[in-house]
Design a protein around this motif. Structure first.
Motif, PDB file in Angstrom:
ATOM      1  N   TYR A  19       0.815  -1.132  -0.086  1.00  0.00           N
ATOM      2  CA  TYR A  19       0.105   0.114  -0.093  1.00  0.00           C
ATOM      3  C   TYR A  19       1.058   1.207  -0.042  1.00  0.00           C
ATOM      4  O   TYR A  19       0.418   2.263  -0.258  1.00  0.00           O
ATOM      5  CB  TYR A  19      -1.092   0.100   1.239  1.00  0.00           C
ATOM      6  CG  TYR A  19      -1.845  -1.298   1.443  1.00  0.00           C
ATOM      7  CD1 TYR A  19      -2.619  -1.641   0.575  1.00  0.00           C
ATOM      8  CD2 TYR A  19      -1.337  -2.340   2.455  1.00  0.00           C
ATOM      9  CE1 TYR A  19      -3.291  -2.893   0.613  1.00  0.00           C
ATOM     10  CE2 TYR A  19      -1.969  -3.478   2.543  1.00  0.00           C
ATOM     11  CZ  TYR A  19      -3.058  -3.888   1.580  1.00  0.00           C
ATOM     12  OH  TYR A  19      -3.683  -5.039   1.514  1.00  0.00           O
ATOM     13  N   GLU A 100       0.425  -0.155  10.994  1.00  0.00           N
ATOM     14  CA  GLU A 100      -0.709  -0.153  11.703  1.00  0.00           C
ATOM     15  C   GLU A 100      -1.454   1.193  11.456  1.00  0.00           C
ATOM     16  O   GLU A 100      -2.619   1.662  11.343  1.00  0.00           O
ATOM     17  CB  GLU A 100      -0.733  -0.046  13.277  1.00  0.00           C
ATOM     18  CG  GLU A 100      -0.762  -1.540  13.724  1.00  0.00           C
ATOM     19  CD  GLU A 100       0.826  -2.162  13.682  1.00  0.00           C
ATOM     20  OE1 GLU A 100       1.684  -1.564  12.990  1.00  0.00           O
ATOM     21  OE2 GLU A 100       0.983  -3.281  14.061  1.00  0.00           O
ATOM     22  N   GLN A 101      -0.669   2.521  11.626  1.00  0.00           N
ATOM     23  CA  GLN A 101      -1.088   3.756  11.230  1.00  0.00           C
ATOM     24  C   GLN A 101      -1.017   4.499   9.730  1.00  0.00           C
ATOM     25  O   GLN A 101      -1.462   5.397   9.659  1.00  0.00           O
ATOM     26  CB  GLN A 101      -0.531   4.889  12.296  1.00  0.00           C
ATOM     27  CG  GLN A 101      -0.923   4.602  13.681  1.00  0.00           C
ATOM     28  CD  GLN A 101      -0.600   5.400  14.748  1.00  0.00           C
ATOM     29  OE1 GLN A 101      -0.327   6.769  14.258  1.00  0.00           O
ATOM     30  NE2 GLN A 101      -0.853   5.181  15.888  1.00  0.00           N
ATOM     31  N   TRP A 104      -1.998  -0.154   6.729  1.00  0.00           N
ATOM     32  CA  TRP A 104      -3.376  -0.989   7.243  1.00  0.00           C
ATOM     33  C   TRP A 104      -4.332   0.165   7.197  1.00  0.00           C
ATOM     34  O   TRP A 104      -5.545  -0.025   6.630  1.00  0.00           O
ATOM     35  CB  TRP A 104      -3.125  -1.870   8.401  1.00  0.00           C
ATOM     36  CG  TRP A 104      -2.343  -2.861   8.197  1.00  0.00           C
ATOM     37  CD1 TRP A 104      -1.925  -3.345   6.883  1.00  0.00           C
ATOM     38  CD2 TRP A 104      -1.880  -3.713   9.175  1.00  0.00           C
ATOM     39  NE1 TRP A 104      -1.314  -4.374   7.150  1.00  0.00           N
ATOM     40  CE2 TRP A 104      -1.009  -4.789   8.448  1.00  0.00           C
ATOM     41  CE3 TRP A 104      -2.001  -3.780  10.611  1.00  0.00           C
ATOM     42  CZ2 TRP A 104      -0.563  -5.793   9.338  1.00  0.00           C
ATOM     43  CZ3 TRP A 104      -1.286  -4.874  11.181  1.00  0.00           C
ATOM     44  CH2 TRP A 104      -0.466  -5.975  10.596  1.00  0.00           C
ATOM     45  N   ALA A 105      -4.282   1.356   7.902  1.00  0.00           N
ATOM     46  CA  ALA A 105      -5.251   2.162   8.285  1.00  0.00           C
ATOM     47  C   ALA A 105      -5.813   2.901   6.813  1.00  0.00           C
ATOM     48  O   ALA A 105      -6.944   3.349   6.791  1.00  0.00           O
ATOM     49  CB  ALA A 105      -4.954   3.271   9.279  1.00  0.00           C
ATOM     50  N   HIS A 106      -4.844   3.049   5.879  1.00  0.00           N
ATOM     51  CA  HIS A 106      -4.982   3.654   4.603  1.00  0.00           C
ATOM     52  C   HIS A 106      -5.133   2.717   3.380  1.00  0.00           C
ATOM     53  O   HIS A 106      -4.914   3.192   2.114  1.00  0.00           O
ATOM     54  CB  HIS A 106      -4.391   4.905   4.506  1.00  0.00           C
ATOM     55  CG  HIS A 106      -4.366   5.880   5.644  1.00  0.00           C
ATOM     56  ND1 HIS A 106      -5.604   6.265   6.145  1.00  0.00           N
ATOM     57  CD2 HIS A 106      -3.381   6.025   6.627  1.00  0.00           C
ATOM     58  CE1 HIS A 106      -5.233   6.992   7.703  1.00  0.00           C
ATOM     59  NE2 HIS A 106      -4.035   6.830   7.627  1.00  0.00           N
ATOM     60  N   SER A 107      -5.175   1.341   3.441  1.00  0.00           N
ATOM     61  CA  SER A 107      -4.959   0.411   2.481  1.00  0.00           C
ATOM     62  C   SER A 107      -5.946   0.927   1.347  1.00  0.00           C
ATOM     63  O   SER A 107      -6.008   0.460   0.204  1.00  0.00           O
ATOM     64  CB  SER A 107      -5.234  -0.684   2.965  1.00  0.00           C
ATOM     65  OG  SER A 107      -6.580  -1.108   3.515  1.00  0.00           O
ATOM     66  N   ASP A 108      -6.969   1.758   1.611  1.00  0.00           N
ATOM     67  CA  ASP A 108      -7.801   2.112   0.601  1.00  0.00           C
ATOM     68  C   ASP A 108      -7.364   3.610  -0.196  1.00  0.00           C
ATOM     69  O   ASP A 108      -8.118   3.931  -1.108  1.00  0.00           O
ATOM     70  CB  ASP A 108      -9.332   2.471   1.357  1.00  0.00           C
ATOM     71  CG  ASP A 108      -9.061   3.684   2.164  1.00  0.00           C
ATOM     72  OD1 ASP A 108      -7.984   3.772   2.743  1.00  0.00           O
ATOM     73  OD2 ASP A 108     -10.033   4.361   2.545  1.00  0.00           O
ATOM     74  N   ASN A 109      -6.075   3.716   0.052  1.00  0.00           N
ATOM     75  CA  ASN A 109      -5.821   4.877  -0.601  1.00  0.00           C
ATOM     76  C   ASN A 109      -4.267   4.949  -0.892  1.00  0.00           C
ATOM     77  O   ASN A 109      -3.532   5.514   0.135  1.00  0.00           O
ATOM     78  CB  ASN A 109      -6.426   6.232   0.287  1.00  0.00           C
ATOM     79  CG  ASN A 109      -5.674   7.564  -0.470  1.00  0.00           C
ATOM     80  OD1 ASN A 109      -4.934   7.744  -1.284  1.00  0.00           O
ATOM     81  ND2 ASN A 109      -6.415   8.640  -0.110  1.00  0.00           N
ATOM     82  N   GLY A 112      -2.469   8.688  -0.740  1.00  0.00           N
ATOM     83  CA  GLY A 112      -2.464   8.989   0.582  1.00  0.00           C
ATOM     84  C   GLY A 112      -1.640   8.317   1.411  1.00  0.00           C
ATOM     85  O   GLY A 112      -1.022   9.240   2.217  1.00  0.00           O
TER      86      GLY A 112
ATOM     87  N   GLY B  28      -6.207   0.262  12.566  1.00  0.00           N
ATOM     88  CA  GLY B  28      -5.343   0.197  11.397  1.00  0.00           C
ATOM     89  C   GLY B  28      -5.622  -1.381  11.162  1.00  0.00           C
ATOM     90  O   GLY B  28      -5.791  -1.961  10.164  1.00  0.00           O
ATOM     91  N   LYS B  31      -8.281  -2.405   9.799  1.00  0.00           N
ATOM     92  CA  LYS B  31      -8.676  -1.866   8.283  1.00  0.00           C
ATOM     93  C   LYS B  31      -9.839  -0.918   8.552  1.00  0.00           C
ATOM     94  O   LYS B  31     -11.005  -0.960   7.590  1.00  0.00           O
ATOM     95  CB  LYS B  31      -8.894  -2.801   7.184  1.00  0.00           C
ATOM     96  CG  LYS B  31      -7.711  -3.601   7.135  1.00  0.00           C
ATOM     97  CD  LYS B  31      -6.656  -3.503   5.978  1.00  0.00           C
ATOM     98  CE  LYS B  31      -5.424  -4.047   6.045  1.00  0.00           C
ATOM     99  NZ  LYS B  31      -5.127  -5.408   5.525  1.00  0.00           N
ATOM    100  N   HIS B  33     -10.938   2.386   7.786  1.00  0.00           N
ATOM    101  CA  HIS B  33     -10.309   3.679   7.260  1.00  0.00           C
ATOM    102  C   HIS B  33     -10.809   4.885   7.987  1.00  0.00           C
ATOM    103  O   HIS B  33     -11.719   5.145   7.974  1.00  0.00           O
ATOM    104  CB  HIS B  33     -10.690   3.568   5.975  1.00  0.00           C
ATOM    105  CG  HIS B  33     -10.122   2.124   5.200  1.00  0.00           C
ATOM    106  ND1 HIS B  33      -8.857   1.894   5.454  1.00  0.00           N
ATOM    107  CD2 HIS B  33     -10.715   1.271   4.433  1.00  0.00           C
ATOM    108  CE1 HIS B  33      -8.472   0.682   4.789  1.00  0.00           C
ATOM    109  NE2 HIS B  33      -9.875   0.155   4.296  1.00  0.00           N
ATOM    110  N   PRO B  36      -6.114  10.060   5.360  1.00  0.00           N
ATOM    111  CA  PRO B  36      -4.596   9.639   5.609  1.00  0.00           C
ATOM    112  C   PRO B  36      -3.896  10.884   5.858  1.00  0.00           C
ATOM    113  O   PRO B  36      -2.719  11.130   6.005  1.00  0.00           O
ATOM    114  CB  PRO B  36      -4.189   9.258   4.146  1.00  0.00           C
ATOM    115  CG  PRO B  36      -5.254   9.701   3.013  1.00  0.00           C
ATOM    116  CD  PRO B  36      -6.463   9.846   3.829  1.00  0.00           C
TER     117      PRO B  36
END
Ligand SMILES: Cc1cc2nc3c(=O)[nH]c(=O)nc-3n(C[C@H](O)[C@H](O)[C@H](O)COP(=O)(O)OP(=O)(O)OC[C@H]3O[C@@H](n4cnc5c(N)ncnc54)[C@H](O)[C@@H]3O)c2cc1C
Ligand code: SF4
Ligand code: SF4
Lengths: 667, 135
Positions: A19, A100-101, A104-109, A112, B28, B31, B33, B36
């Protein structure tokens, strides 16, 4: 000021690099001020990369490093150790959490995520430039551990600690040790009995002079911290002298007019307010259950050993670490759930274990012979969202259908129950005549060696049926007969009914309902509401509360082997906190700028630990911090009207430079 | 703020090492979201954040600052909640003097397992900040 920095950006297999464009991150930071080398790496935590880092530091005389990887909870200490191995002070290492931050948190972007990773690494670089070498603070740590809960886990941990030479106080809330295992007779997968296991552990404890056992004991207060906990423990007496005359005691029990449900037998029998232990419970002294005793005095009339003058005591226990082993409760179905408390032949698995233990020649329940047994699996486990299952529940004159609602919060599998019920079903068939077992499962989970039991049960002719995920079996009472009905996956959705003499609800494990201990220690709970470890694999028995470890079923469903394995690991961890008699703490403490301070006393008021004192320095009154008392919370910082206090490693300069790096536009 | 998706506001989060960090990490892991452009700086305890740091963030161009406070779970003691509240109101006062909209600083208690709460808070704060900057 560090001027020669090494920066490592980790792929974490693909956890990060799937990502975050790690090469782009590297390119964006490699020319930052002070960066001497920047590398990407597949696994920063691997031995090979750690070695490379040590070589890089030595070969290039680096004075600061940054690793951008997973959460610092997992690997801050790993990379600090790398720094130390290369002869660098470990506080010249700064961590950036880009898994983690970020990934994974922004695997959609992905764009970003990459931009955020660049910002975080730049901010870590900015911080490490200002990092100072620090010496850890050493505090004394009391070589003693308090183990809370004397079930299989707590007892095993206490023995392990004692054998490592550590004094232990073992604190059990009940008047008897053994926990749940004392309630089970034959155990999977060893065919030992609960009594044998508990007896062996109890004898081992009795042999060790460095274990102090407190029963009827409950922690009511906890103060202090890692290295120096002080617990106040309320100890309820037994109200019976230890050397009592058994003959008279039985007369006293007979004389007692108070009868209450016996929770050892999960309330299917009763006991008196004065009662004797079961053979699997220790110490083998009787006790008066003072909560239910009416003080009528009948027992005193026939037995001289009764002593109501015994007083409740508060005992102070001091320890460097606390090991939590408070276990679980069996899930208690609600009234009407699959006919529980609605039909008189519906019981839970724990109750069934007690019934087969208490029956001698014939299997009976409430005076009726039992031949056909239906086991309904996963009751209280693997629950679904409300509305996802059909609730059932209807009644006419001669027809009653119980609720089959399986919605609830307990999404987890309780792990022990498939094996335990299959094992109990086999034993029942072996011990009693003409028993037929019908298993209404949601898919069997007898993992590992436990599968052998499943095999054995199939060979013995047990019938297995399996329900569709959101379509559990129904329990029906018609004309006095109880039937369990299922749409069976195994026979491609055929509806199959079984007339059952006894229905056993295979209930799962839930956290203890009385969990005041969790708030006393501020222990965080996980998604399933059991106590939560820091990391399932990397730090499996540590909690975010320094010095407090957890093990056994208080942490989540576990069988005995799993409980004992975790208890040995928690014992070793707890011992590591106390073994040296001292502990190294982070030197993150407040410091006062003597030139700026005008002694107003506001920081002293704000400090919850009394770490601030007024001193006279060169004729001027100023605040001074007691380094061994200061915990580094920083509560004194915002209250100072002249900004004379900083926290080490969180100085204004460090915070501002990090903020600047995060705010910077990326080219 | 070139190069960054305009759909999200730039938010600086002050989180705490023992309590809210684990929750943010777990968000995270699960997932869950969130934008960012939300950056976290962790501190030992939320009651030790200096108003000057918050003001510095606004000065440098952050749209919002979010304090993921320890709440009653704070390992440094019960006074944390009151003290964090106090520093937030103190900062709100300074913000008013500086003609900064006080609502650009938000605080909520985030416990060590409050991942969903964190994400919910951040998303609604982001929405608010976006509306505010547009109007
Ligand atoms: C029906 C059933 C059958 C099972 N059969 C098997 C089997 O055959 N084989 C197998 O391997 N596993 C079996 N298990 C699993 C087994 O019971 C657990 O693995 C085991 O009990 C876990 O031990 P523990 O010490 O962690 O918890 P527990 O047994 O729950 O013991 C915890 C102890 O802590 C005490 N305590 C709780 N709170 C406090 C407090 N605040 N202060 C002080 N003390 C406290 C409790 O009184 C108790 O003594 C079975 C479970 C069930 C429900
Ligand atoms: S162990 Fe078996 S009965 Fe227990 S919850 Fe898991 S699947 Fe269901
Ligand atoms: S609050 Fe500041 S000025 Fe007041 S005593 Fe403490 S350090 Fe000195």
């Amino acid at each position: 000021m560090n001027r020669k920095l090494g920066v490592y950006i980790c792929h974490c297999g693909g956890n990060i690099s799937d990502y975050v464009d790690v090469e782009k991150v590297k390119a964006a930071v490699e020319h930052d001020e002070g960066v001497f080398l920047a590398r990407t790496t597949m696994f920063a935590c691997s031995d090979a990369t750690q070695k490379e880092m040590v070589e890089d530091i030595n070969a290039n005389q680096l004075d600061g490093i940054v690793v951008a990887s997973c959460s610092p909870k997992l690997h801050l200490t790993t990379f600090r150790a790398v720094a130390e191995r290369a002869g660098l002070n470990k506080y010249n290492y700064v961590h950036a959490n880009i898994r983690e931050q970020v990934s994974w948190a922004h695997s959609d972007n992905k764009t970003g995520a990459t931009e955020k990773a660049i910002h975080l690494v730049k901010s870590a670089i900015a911080r490490v430039r200002l990092a100072e070498s620090l010496d850890p603070i050493t505090i004394p740590s009391r070589k003693a551990v308090a183990v809370i809960g004397a079930g299989i886990s707590g007892m095993r941990a206490a023995i392990e600690l004692a054998d490592m030479g550590c004094p232990v106080t073992l604190i059990e809330r009940e008047h008897f040790v053994g926990g749940r295992v004392a309630q089970w007779d034959l155990l999977f997968t060893t065919d030992q009995t609960g009594k044998e296991l508990v007896t062996r552990l109890y004898d081992d404890i009795a042999k060790r002079s460095n274990i102090r056992l407190l029963t009827g004991a409950e922690v009511i207060e906890n103060t202090g911290n890692i290295g120096d906990f002080t617990l106040k423990v309320k100890v309820t007496p037994r109200y019976i002298n230890e050397r009592c005359d058994e003959g008279n005691l039985q007369r006293a029990i007979d004389a007692c007019p108070v009868e209450v449900p016996d929770d050892f037998n999960f309330n299917i029998t009763t006991r008196k307010a004065i009662y004797h232990n079961f053979p699997s419970e220790y110490p083998q002294y009787p006790v008066i259950d003072i909560k239910n005793c009416t003080r009528c005095g009948e027992c005193e009339k026939v037995c001289g050993s009764i002593d109501f003058s015994q007083q409740e005591k508060t005992v102070e226990v001091k320890a460097g670490s606390v090991l939590m082993a408070t276990g679980f409760d069996p899930y208690n179905p609600s009234e009407g759930e699959f006919g529980y408390l609605q039909f008189d032949n519906v019981v839970t698995l724990p109750q069934f274990k007690r019934i087969i233990d208490m029956c001698e020649e014939k299997l009976t329940f409430r005076g009726k012979d039992i031949h056909n047994i239906a086991y309904i699996y996963c009751v209280g486990s693997r629950q679904v969202e409300a509305g996802a299952s059909s609730a059932g529940g209807s009644a006419t004159d001669r027809y009653e259908e119980a609720s089959r609602d399986i919605s609830g919060e307990n999404r987890y599998c309780s792990r022990y129950c498939c094996t335990s019920v299959i094992h109990s079903a086999i034993e029942t068939k072996k011990r009693f005549r003409a028993v037929n077992n019908y298993h209404f499962t949601r898919g069997i989970r007898t993992y590992g060696k436990q599968e052998l039991l499943y095999n054995e049960s199939l060979k013995m002719g047990d019938i297995y049926l399996q329900s569709y995920e959101n379509d559990p079996p129904s329990v029906i009472r018609e004309n006095g007969k109880t039937t369990v009905r299922i749409n069976d996956i195994m026979t491609a959705g055929k509806e199959i009914s079984v007339n059952a003499d006894l229905i056993v609800l295979v209930t799962g494990m839930v956290p203890r309902s009385d969990n005041r201990i969790a708030s006393l220690f501020k222990l965080p709970k996980g998604r399933d509401n059991f106590f939560n470890e820091i990391h399932m694999k990397l730090r499996p028995v540590e909690t975010v509360i320094d010095g407090v470890t957890i093990c056994g079923a208080c942490q989540g469903p576990k069988n005995i082997t799993e409980s004992v394995n975790s208890s040995l690991s928690a014992a070793t961890k707890s011992f590591s906190y106390v073994s040296k008699g001292e502990l190294e703490l982070e030197p993150i403490i407040a410091r006062v700028d003597a030139a700026l301070c005008t002694w107003c006393g506001k920081c002293m008021e704000a400090c919850p630990f009394d770490a601030v004192k007024k001193v006279v320095d060169g004729g001027k009154e100023i605040a001074a911090i007691n380094n061994s008392v200061c915990k580094g919370c920083g509560m004194c910082l915002p209250v100072c009207p002249v900004n004379a206090i900083d926290l080490v490693a969180y100085s204004d300069q460090e915070m501002e430079t990090m903020i600047n790096a995060l705010a910077e536009d990326i080219k | 703020m070139a190069g960054i998706s305009t759909k999200s506001a730039r938010i600086l989060v002050f989180s705490t090492e023992k309590i809210s960090d684990p929750a943010i990490d777990m968000a995270g892991l699960l997932k869950l979201h969130y934008p960012p452009t939300v950056y976290t700086i962790s501190v030992p305890c939320s009651s030790g954040i200096k108003p000057a740091w918050i003001l510095h963030a606004f000065e440098k161009g952050f749209d919002g600052v979010f304090i993921a406070a320890d709440g009653s779970d704070c390992t440094y003691g019960e006074s944390c909640t009151v003290k964090t509240g106090r520093l937030v109101s103190m900062t709100h006062e300074i913000m008013k003097e500086k003609k900064l909209e006080p609502a650009r600083l938000r605080m909520a208690a985030i416990c060590s397992v409050c991942s969903e709460a964190f994400v919910k808070q951040i998303k609604s704060f982001n929405q608010y900040l976006l509306q505010m900057t547009q109007s």
